[in-house]
Write an enzyme that holds these catalytic residues in place. Structure first.
Site, short mmCIF file in Angstrom:
data_model
loop_
_atom_site.label_atom_id
_atom_site.label_comp_id
_atom_site.label_asym_id
_atom_site.label_seq_id
_atom_site.Cartn_x
_atom_site.Cartn_y
_atom_site.Cartn_z
N CYS A 107 1.30 3.06 -0.58
CA CYS A 107 1.07 3.69 -1.87
C CYS A 107 1.46 2.73 -3.00
O CYS A 107 2.57 2.20 -3.00
CB CYS A 107 1.87 4.98 -1.99
SG CYS A 107 1.61 5.85 -3.56
N ASN A 218 -8.46 1.64 8.12
CA ASN A 218 -8.58 2.59 7.01
C ASN A 218 -9.16 1.86 5.80
O ASN A 218 -8.88 0.69 5.59
CB ASN A 218 -7.21 3.17 6.69
CG ASN A 218 -7.20 4.02 5.43
OD1 ASN A 218 -6.42 3.77 4.52
ND2 ASN A 218 -8.04 5.02 5.35
#
Length: 336
Positions: A107, A218
């Site tokens: 993040c 991802n």
């Protein structure tokens, strides 16, 4: 058998597989979203939103850990950087029934950086290794990691190998790789999902250089056709926003990626499988919007889709009969 009854807690607990997973997404992958996605795929691994160690240790841990057994296989994603705190939270996760604990090292937001959470930890591989080891020493469920391929100032392949190597030596065997760097100075979290280029070849090189590790890809994956291609190189694929905005693609996951022979749910069957869950939530004093906001993506690509979304996003706030409105929206999915 309808999935509403097929996914009751009394059924056999499914085996955890990371072949296909739905990414942890803040404000999106809450327990209602996960219950809905589970109606579409029995095999996909689902992740919670990131939960910080502070929230679990000093907040309402029961609320943050709450889930239905119908959501399994299910992983809890943690945000933190203090080994002892992460170990305590991993223990809570295991006690609550989660199948896996995942550490967020991807993040890029300013808020988590200021608390030494997320992608900034890629600059501190020894600390991340200590965190992983502390969790692994405390729990028997798998401890995994989700990370970028680098951050600004530490984006060489040698540094990525050093990071993966140190974390794997601490006992982590599964790495979900968002195949972009994170630019921590100057880009917003949204821009960090779009501006840094995707570099699948870097993730593929990690798999070649660490063949004994499970490497999940991802970033930017939108179609099951793409999943088939990537699964020739990687051990699994993780979809994020596409799985949320176009959730019906999960209806084909079990058949296409896991070889299941069970019938594929129609859109209206997926909708109707949620009715009893919504009724129970309303009976507890909840709002139907808490759940149906995650279902708007069922309304895509057909005549009446716009009206479907309007009913569940606008009209829902004006009605005194939410289940009647739900049924009205479901009728628009007839034959879809």
């Amino acid at each position: 058998m309808p999935l509403e009854s097929a996914l009751t807690p009394e059924t056999t607990r499914p085996t955890l597989s990371r072949r296909f997973s739905v990414a942890p997404m803040m404000d999106w992958t809450d327990r209602h979203c996960r219950f809905f996605l589970r109606q579409l795929s029995r095999q996909a691994l689902l992740y919670t939103e990131m939960v910080t160690t502070g929230a679990l240790l000093h907040g309402d841990s029961a609320r943050f850990l709450r889930h239905s057994e119908a959501e399994y296989p299910l992983a809890l994603q943690l945000g933190g950087s203090v080994p002892d705190e992460l170990a305590a939270c991993a223990k809570l996760a295991q006690s609550a029934g989660y199948d896996e604990v995942n550490l967020n090292v991807g993040c890029p937001s300013d808020r988590v950086q200021n608390n030494m959470i997320g992608a900034c930890l890629m600059a501190h591989p020894a600390l991340v290794a200590d965190c992983v080891k502390a969790m692994r020493d405390t729990v028997s469920i798998p401890v995994t990691i989700k990370h970028r391929i680098g951050i600004d100032g530490r984006d060489s392949y040698a540094e990525l190998c050093d990071f993966v190597g140190q974390i794997s030596e601490a006992g982590c065997q599964s790495f979900t790789v968002h195949a972009r760097i994170a630019i921590l100075a100057g880009l917003s979290p949204k821009e960090n999902r779009e501006v840094p280029p995707l570099r699948y070849e870097v993730a593929a090189q990690i798999k070649r250089d660490f063949p004994h590790l499970e490497i999940i890809l991802n970033g930017g994956i939108k179609r099951l056709e793409d999943c088939h291609v990537h699964l020739q190189t990687f051990d699994g694929v993780m979809l994020g926003r596409e799985a949320y905005h176009n959730p019906y693609l999960l209806a084909e996951v079990d058949r296409q990626l896991f070889g299941a022979t069970t019938p594929v749910l129609s859109r209206i069957e997926a909708m109707q499988s949620m009715r009893a869950y919504i009724a129970a939530h309303l009976a507890e004093g909840g709002s139907m919007h808490h759940i149906t906001r995650h279902m708007l993506g069922l309304g895509q690509g057909f005549h009446g889709a716009r009206r479907f979304r309007q009913l569940l996003s606008v009209d829902i706030h004006r009605t005194s009969a939410p289940l009647a409105l739900f049924d009205q929206a479901a009728q628009l999915l007839e034959g879809r």
